[in-house]
Design a protein around this motif. Structure first.
Motif, PDB file in Angstrom:
ATOM      1  N   PHE A  23      -2.461  -0.465  -3.497  1.00 53.64           N
ATOM      2  CA  PHE A  23      -1.203   0.238  -3.680  1.00 53.64           C
ATOM      3  C   PHE A  23      -1.019   0.455  -5.174  1.00 53.64           C
ATOM      4  O   PHE A  23      -0.437  -0.366  -5.859  1.00 53.64           O
ATOM      5  CB  PHE A  23      -0.026  -0.566  -3.134  1.00 53.64           C
ATOM      6  CG  PHE A  23      -0.013  -0.699  -1.638  1.00 53.64           C
ATOM      7  CD1 PHE A  23       0.020   0.410  -0.829  1.00 53.64           C
ATOM      8  CD2 PHE A  23      -0.015  -1.945  -1.057  1.00 53.64           C
ATOM      9  CE1 PHE A  23       0.039   0.288   0.551  1.00 53.64           C
ATOM     10  CE2 PHE A  23       0.020  -2.080   0.322  1.00 53.64           C
ATOM     11  CZ  PHE A  23       0.038  -0.965   1.125  1.00 53.64           C
ATOM     12  N   SER A  26       2.813   0.851  -7.891  1.00 55.00           N
ATOM     13  CA  SER A  26       3.801   0.125  -7.100  1.00 55.00           C
ATOM     14  C   SER A  26       4.647  -0.714  -8.035  1.00 55.00           C
ATOM     15  O   SER A  26       4.233  -1.061  -9.130  1.00 55.00           O
ATOM     16  CB  SER A  26       3.109  -0.786  -6.086  1.00 55.00           C
ATOM     17  OG  SER A  26       2.336  -0.020  -5.200  1.00 55.00           O
ATOM     18  N   LEU A  49       7.955  -4.118  -1.775  1.00 56.68           N
ATOM     19  CA  LEU A  49       7.117  -3.389  -2.719  1.00 56.68           C
ATOM     20  C   LEU A  49       7.531  -1.928  -2.709  1.00 56.68           C
ATOM     21  O   LEU A  49       7.631  -1.317  -1.651  1.00 56.68           O
ATOM     22  CB  LEU A  49       5.662  -3.529  -2.277  1.00 56.68           C
ATOM     23  CG  LEU A  49       4.580  -2.936  -3.132  1.00 56.68           C
ATOM     24  CD1 LEU A  49       4.450  -3.735  -4.432  1.00 56.68           C
ATOM     25  CD2 LEU A  49       3.264  -2.946  -2.385  1.00 56.68           C
ATOM     26  N   TYR A  50       7.818  -1.399  -3.857  1.00 55.10           N
ATOM     27  CA  TYR A  50       8.165   0.014  -3.974  1.00 55.10           C
ATOM     28  C   TYR A  50       6.929   0.746  -4.451  1.00 55.10           C
ATOM     29  O   TYR A  50       6.350   0.397  -5.474  1.00 55.10           O
ATOM     30  CB  TYR A  50       9.313   0.216  -4.967  1.00 55.10           C
ATOM     31  CG  TYR A  50      10.586  -0.413  -4.499  1.00 55.10           C
ATOM     32  CD1 TYR A  50      11.473   0.288  -3.705  1.00 55.10           C
ATOM     33  CD2 TYR A  50      10.888  -1.729  -4.835  1.00 55.10           C
ATOM     34  CE1 TYR A  50      12.648  -0.298  -3.258  1.00 55.10           C
ATOM     35  CE2 TYR A  50      12.057  -2.326  -4.389  1.00 55.10           C
ATOM     36  CZ  TYR A  50      12.927  -1.612  -3.616  1.00 55.10           C
ATOM     37  OH  TYR A  50      14.075  -2.195  -3.172  1.00 55.10           O
ATOM     38  N   ARG A  51       6.516   1.765  -3.704  1.00 56.10           N
ATOM     39  CA  ARG A  51       5.309   2.496  -4.094  1.00 56.10           C
ATOM     40  C   ARG A  51       5.567   3.987  -4.118  1.00 56.10           C
ATOM     41  O   ARG A  51       6.424   4.503  -3.405  1.00 56.10           O
ATOM     42  CB  ARG A  51       4.140   2.158  -3.175  1.00 56.10           C
ATOM     43  CG  ARG A  51       4.389   2.453  -1.740  1.00 56.10           C
ATOM     44  CD  ARG A  51       3.272   1.888  -0.882  1.00 56.10           C
ATOM     45  NE  ARG A  51       3.596   2.131   0.509  1.00 56.10           N
ATOM     46  CZ  ARG A  51       2.759   2.602   1.393  1.00 56.10           C
ATOM     47  NH1 ARG A  51       1.524   2.855   1.058  1.00 56.10           N
ATOM     48  NH2 ARG A  51       3.131   2.809   2.628  1.00 56.10           N
ATOM     49  N   TYR A  60       9.891   7.259  -4.415  1.00 57.83           N
ATOM     50  CA  TYR A  60       9.292   5.974  -4.063  1.00 57.83           C
ATOM     51  C   TYR A  60       9.773   5.516  -2.697  1.00 57.83           C
ATOM     52  O   TYR A  60      10.927   5.735  -2.329  1.00 57.83           O
ATOM     53  CB  TYR A  60       9.630   4.922  -5.124  1.00 57.83           C
ATOM     54  CG  TYR A  60       8.912   5.195  -6.419  1.00 57.83           C
ATOM     55  CD1 TYR A  60       7.745   4.514  -6.733  1.00 57.83           C
ATOM     56  CD2 TYR A  60       9.371   6.161  -7.305  1.00 57.83           C
ATOM     57  CE1 TYR A  60       7.058   4.783  -7.906  1.00 57.83           C
ATOM     58  CE2 TYR A  60       8.689   6.439  -8.481  1.00 57.83           C
ATOM     59  CZ  TYR A  60       7.543   5.744  -8.767  1.00 57.83           C
ATOM     60  OH  TYR A  60       6.858   6.018  -9.905  1.00 57.83           O
TER      61      TYR A  60
END
Length: 87
Positions: A23, A26, A49-51, A60
């Motif tokens: 990822f 992220s 988790l922000y991706r 995101y």
């Protein structure tokens, strides 16, 4: 130093083998006195988790990742500790 989002690269495992799936771009949220190792060793089983959205640049999405499938998490150097505008 205020609470901030830190840019990370997360690599997951699948069974006993390492998945090439990562990822990139992220972000994880850390309090001002918290380290990445503190986040990984706390009592929570899942990591928010922000991706980066692969279809919409600058946006995101949040993924909830089970910590038991994380093989490696590395902090990336970022120019700013602030969250990207899409988070």
């Amino acid at each position: 130093m205020a609470s901030q989002y830190r840019q990370v690269v997360v690599t997951l495992i699948e069974g006993a083998s390492l998945v090439s799936r990562k990822f990139p771009k992220s972000f994880v949220y850390l309090a001002d006195d918290q380290r990445l190792s503190d986040l990984m060793n706390d009592e929570r089983q899942f990591l928010p988790l922000y991706r980066e959205n692969q279809y919409k640049s600058g946006e995101y999405d949040m993924a909830i990742v089970n910590k038991s499938v994380i093989a490696m998490i590395e902090e990336e150097e970022s120019k700013s500790g602030e969250a990207p505008s899409g988070i």
